[in-house]
Design an enzyme around this catalytic site. Sequence first.
Site, PDB file in Angstrom:
ATOM      1  N   GLY A  13       0.823  -1.219   0.000  1.00 15.69           N
ATOM      2  CA  GLY A  13       0.000   0.000   0.000  1.00 15.69           C
ATOM      3  C   GLY A  13       0.847   1.256   0.000  1.00 15.69           C
ATOM      4  O   GLY A  13       0.505   2.254   0.632  1.00 15.69           O
ATOM      5  N   ALA A  14       1.959   1.209  -0.737  1.00 24.31           N
ATOM      6  CA  ALA A  14       2.935   2.312  -0.670  1.00 24.31           C
ATOM      7  C   ALA A  14       2.791   3.307  -1.820  1.00 24.31           C
ATOM      8  O   ALA A  14       3.670   4.133  -2.050  1.00 24.31           O
ATOM      9  CB  ALA A  14       4.354   1.749  -0.630  1.00 24.31           C
ATOM     10  N   ARG A  16       0.470   5.597  -1.928  1.00 23.39           N
ATOM     11  CA  ARG A  16      -0.118   6.837  -1.407  1.00 23.39           C
ATOM     12  C   ARG A  16       0.090   6.923   0.101  1.00 23.39           C
ATOM     13  O   ARG A  16       0.434   5.947   0.750  1.00 23.39           O
ATOM     14  CB  ARG A  16      -1.640   6.858  -1.578  1.00 23.39           C
ATOM     15  CG  ARG A  16      -2.164   6.778  -2.947  1.00 23.39           C
ATOM     16  CD  ARG A  16      -3.690   6.938  -2.911  1.00 23.39           C
ATOM     17  NE  ARG A  16      -4.221   6.818  -4.253  1.00 23.39           N
ATOM     18  CZ  ARG A  16      -4.399   5.657  -4.869  1.00 23.39           C
ATOM     19  NH1 ARG A  16      -4.132   4.525  -4.260  1.00 23.39           N
ATOM     20  NH2 ARG A  16      -4.861   5.642  -6.104  1.00 23.39           N
ATOM     21  N   VAL A  61      -3.093  -7.371  -2.523  1.00 23.52           N
ATOM     22  CA  VAL A  61      -2.571  -8.266  -1.481  1.00 23.52           C
ATOM     23  C   VAL A  61      -3.634  -9.228  -0.944  1.00 23.52           C
ATOM     24  O   VAL A  61      -3.296 -10.198  -0.264  1.00 23.52           O
ATOM     25  CB  VAL A  61      -1.908  -7.492  -0.308  1.00 23.52           C
ATOM     26  CG1 VAL A  61      -0.635  -6.799  -0.748  1.00 23.52           C
ATOM     27  CG2 VAL A  61      -2.882  -6.530   0.357  1.00 23.52           C
ATOM     28  N   ASN A  87       1.179  -2.524   5.388  1.00 19.28           N
ATOM     29  CA  ASN A  87       0.514  -1.228   5.543  1.00 19.28           C
ATOM     30  C   ASN A  87      -0.786  -1.107   4.745  1.00 19.28           C
ATOM     31  O   ASN A  87      -1.671  -0.343   5.112  1.00 19.28           O
ATOM     32  CB  ASN A  87       1.494  -0.124   5.117  1.00 19.28           C
ATOM     33  CG  ASN A  87       0.805   1.206   4.886  1.00 19.28           C
ATOM     34  OD1 ASN A  87       0.506   1.937   5.826  1.00 19.28           O
ATOM     35  ND2 ASN A  87       0.506   1.530   3.634  1.00 19.28           N
ATOM     36  N   SER A 149      -4.351   0.407  14.291  1.00 17.03           N
ATOM     37  CA  SER A 149      -5.057   1.681  14.464  1.00 17.03           C
ATOM     38  C   SER A 149      -5.588   1.763  15.887  1.00 17.03           C
ATOM     39  O   SER A 149      -5.863   0.721  16.510  1.00 17.03           O
ATOM     40  CB  SER A 149      -6.230   1.729  13.478  1.00 17.03           C
ATOM     41  OG  SER A 149      -7.160   2.714  13.846  1.00 17.03           O
ATOM     42  N   TYR A 162     -13.418  -3.061  10.483  1.00 15.11           N
ATOM     43  CA  TYR A 162     -12.075  -2.452  10.476  1.00 15.11           C
ATOM     44  C   TYR A 162     -11.377  -2.688  11.817  1.00 15.11           C
ATOM     45  O   TYR A 162     -10.220  -3.110  11.865  1.00 15.11           O
ATOM     46  CB  TYR A 162     -12.221  -0.952  10.195  1.00 15.11           C
ATOM     47  CG  TYR A 162     -10.927  -0.186  10.131  1.00 15.11           C
ATOM     48  CD1 TYR A 162     -10.123  -0.231   8.994  1.00 15.11           C
ATOM     49  CD2 TYR A 162     -10.500   0.603  11.204  1.00 15.11           C
ATOM     50  CE1 TYR A 162      -8.933   0.481   8.925  1.00 15.11           C
ATOM     51  CE2 TYR A 162      -9.319   1.320  11.138  1.00 15.11           C
ATOM     52  CZ  TYR A 162      -8.533   1.260   9.998  1.00 15.11           C
ATOM     53  OH  TYR A 162      -7.355   1.969   9.939  1.00 15.11           O
ATOM     54  N   LYS A 166      -7.972  -4.779  12.572  1.00 15.80           N
ATOM     55  CA  LYS A 166      -6.822  -4.083  13.157  1.00 15.80           C
ATOM     56  C   LYS A 166      -6.462  -4.648  14.537  1.00 15.80           C
ATOM     57  O   LYS A 166      -5.296  -4.591  14.948  1.00 15.80           O
ATOM     58  CB  LYS A 166      -7.109  -2.582  13.263  1.00 15.80           C
ATOM     59  CG  LYS A 166      -7.110  -1.861  11.907  1.00 15.80           C
ATOM     60  CD  LYS A 166      -5.809  -2.028  11.148  1.00 15.80           C
ATOM     61  CE  LYS A 166      -5.596  -0.997  10.049  1.00 15.80           C
ATOM     62  NZ  LYS A 166      -4.433  -1.339   9.201  1.00 15.80           N
TER      63      LYS A 166
HETATM   64  N1  LIG Z   1      -4.981   7.704   7.927  1.00 16.41           N
HETATM   65  C1  LIG Z   1      -5.224   7.384   9.187  1.00 16.41           C
HETATM   66  O1  LIG Z   1      -5.653   8.205  10.014  1.00 16.41           O
HETATM   67  C2  LIG Z   1      -5.001   5.978   9.663  1.00 16.41           C
HETATM   68  C3  LIG Z   1      -5.241   5.683  11.013  1.00 16.41           C
HETATM   69  C4  LIG Z   1      -5.011   4.406  11.484  1.00 16.41           C
HETATM   70  C5  LIG Z   1      -4.548   3.425  10.628  1.00 16.41           C
HETATM   71  N2  LIG Z   1      -4.349   3.711   9.307  1.00 16.41           N
HETATM   72  C6  LIG Z   1      -3.873   2.632   8.445  1.00 16.41           C
HETATM   73  O2  LIG Z   1      -2.720   3.065   7.745  1.00 16.41           O
HETATM   74  C7  LIG Z   1      -2.617   2.333   6.522  1.00 16.41           C
HETATM   75  C8  LIG Z   1      -2.409   3.291   5.363  1.00 16.41           C
HETATM   76  O3  LIG Z   1      -3.579   4.103   5.209  1.00 16.41           O
HETATM   77  P1  LIG Z   1      -3.547   5.585   4.584  1.00 16.41           P
HETATM   78  O4  LIG Z   1      -4.270   6.445   5.548  1.00 16.41           O
HETATM   79  O5  LIG Z   1      -2.179   5.929   4.149  1.00 16.41           O
HETATM   80  O6  LIG Z   1      -4.532   5.368   3.332  1.00 16.41           O
HETATM   81  P2  LIG Z   1      -4.338   5.700   1.748  1.00 16.41           P
HETATM   82  O7  LIG Z   1      -5.648   5.386   1.150  1.00 16.41           O
HETATM   83  O8  LIG Z   1      -3.763   7.048   1.593  1.00 16.41           O
HETATM   84  O9  LIG Z   1      -3.238   4.634   1.301  1.00 16.41           O
HETATM   85  C9  LIG Z   1      -3.479   3.239   1.389  1.00 16.41           C
HETATM   86  C10 LIG Z   1      -2.933   2.562   0.152  1.00 16.41           C
HETATM   87  O10 LIG Z   1      -3.219   1.138   0.260  1.00 16.41           O
HETATM   88  C11 LIG Z   1      -3.569   0.667  -1.027  1.00 16.41           C
HETATM   89  N3  LIG Z   1      -4.365  -0.546  -0.958  1.00 16.41           N
HETATM   90  C12 LIG Z   1      -5.649  -0.681  -0.556  1.00 16.41           C
HETATM   91  N4  LIG Z   1      -6.057  -1.939  -0.712  1.00 16.41           N
HETATM   92  C13 LIG Z   1      -5.019  -2.647  -1.236  1.00 16.41           C
HETATM   93  C14 LIG Z   1      -4.841  -3.983  -1.653  1.00 16.41           C
HETATM   94  N5  LIG Z   1      -5.837  -4.868  -1.578  1.00 16.41           N
HETATM   95  N6  LIG Z   1      -3.626  -4.359  -2.144  1.00 16.41           N
HETATM   96  C15 LIG Z   1      -2.616  -3.471  -2.247  1.00 16.41           C
HETATM   97  N7  LIG Z   1      -2.743  -2.156  -1.883  1.00 16.41           N
HETATM   98  C16 LIG Z   1      -3.927  -1.758  -1.392  1.00 16.41           C
HETATM   99  C17 LIG Z   1      -4.371   1.810  -1.646  1.00 16.41           C
HETATM  100  O11 LIG Z   1      -4.423   1.713  -3.068  1.00 16.41           O
HETATM  101  C18 LIG Z   1      -3.613   3.047  -1.141  1.00 16.41           C
HETATM  102  O12 LIG Z   1      -2.666   3.517  -2.072  1.00 16.41           O
HETATM  103  C19 LIG Z   1      -3.894   1.490   6.415  1.00 16.41           C
HETATM  104  O13 LIG Z   1      -3.642   0.177   6.882  1.00 16.41           O
HETATM  105  C20 LIG Z   1      -4.834   2.204   7.353  1.00 16.41           C
HETATM  106  O14 LIG Z   1      -5.850   1.365   7.838  1.00 16.41           O
HETATM  107  C21 LIG Z   1      -4.556   4.966   8.809  1.00 16.41           C
END
Ligand SMILES: NC(=O)c1ccc[n+]([C@@H]2O[C@H](COP(=O)([O-])OP(=O)(O)OC[C@H]3O[C@@H](n4cnc5c(N)ncnc54)[C@H](O)[C@@H]3O)[C@@H](O)[C@H]2O)c1
Length: 272
Positions: A13-14, A16, A61, A87, A149, A162, A166
């Site tokens: 998930g890298a 973005r 994934v 991630n 999270s 979710y 998590k």
């Molecule tokens: N943003 C927050 O406040 C927050 C808080 C707690 C946890 N998280 C966790 O952090 C991680 C990253 O989230 P983010 O906020 O950067 O979100 P984001 O949407 O900016 O980035 C997540 C990336 O994961 C990719 N992705 C999604 N499903 C996928 C799959 N099946 N296979 C491969 N890639 C996939 C997406 O295309 C995206 O580019 C996630 O696990 C999210 O649950 C985020």
Amino acid sequence: MFTLQRKTALVTGAGRGIGRAIAETLARYGANVMVNDLDIEPAEETAAAIGARGASFAGDVTDPAFPQALVDATLETFGSLDIIVNNAGYTWDNVIQKTTDEQFEAMLKIHLTAPFRILRAASGWIRETAKREAAEGVRITRKVVNITSIAGTDGNPGQAGYSSGKAGVVGLTKTMSKEWGRYNVTVNAVGFGIIETRLTQPLAGEAASIDVQGRKIAVGVQPAVLDWVKKACPLGRMGTPEEAANAVLFFCSPLSDYVSGEVLICGGGLHF
Ligand SMILES: NC(=O)c1ccc[n+]([C@@H]2O[C@H](COP(=O)([O-])OP(=O)(O)OC[C@H]3O[C@@H](n4cnc5c(N)ncnc54)[C@H](O)[C@@H]3O)[C@@H](O)[C@H]2O)c1
């Protein structure tokens, strides 16, 4: 001072948000980085931003066959696998009475089953390599960081699926720290509070949505909730992806070589 030179990292998930910041941070410290994302273009963009030490392998994934292909591609490209950051993720929220089986299971698949399959896919190479290194009298510490999270550690209304995924990945983290300690692998989790990414953009007018396997899924946070976050968070603000990546960097670095099975919350002090 430490360096990650001669280390190879795999970050899912890298393309973005936080994953991209993690990939770029690890590369800045010298690591080779295999960039995975569901979406090809963002994955390629992150790898291009990293430059010579970056490569990308796009794909889903949650596809059962994909984790082994991703691990094999990383080993073929860089010849090693020293850091795994699970991630990739997204939110698909609703109160329990409106949550379908598909929705709940999708959250377990992305946040728990996919990390499990990636670690299982890497296990053969990790065991063989660690045994060879032990026979040669060298100890190389490898790193796994699973992303969780405060929704998983504290619970959050509207996130039954979710938060279960998590929370589940915390159990996976603690078990793998015990299975892989003998191979000098530290396995830890980083749980985020509210970090500024597309998942936490303010909902305004038409709900923002993301495209996952051809399905549009609404993401974003009510502005009132974001206002509450600023009041409830001791640091009074959301975190940046770079701040989130720095917490992950700790568990990828030699600074954490004697820390395993732990959950570090990176949320400016916020708890739900
Ligand atoms: N943003 C927050 O406040 C927050 C808080 C707690 C946890 N998280 C966790 O952090 C991680 C990253 O989230 P983010 O906020 O950067 O979100 P984001 O949407 O900016 O980035 C997540 C990336 O994961 C990719 N992705 C999604 N499903 C996928 C799959 N099946 N296979 C491969 N890639 C996939 C997406 O295309 C995206 O580019 C996630 O696990 C999210 O649950 C985020």
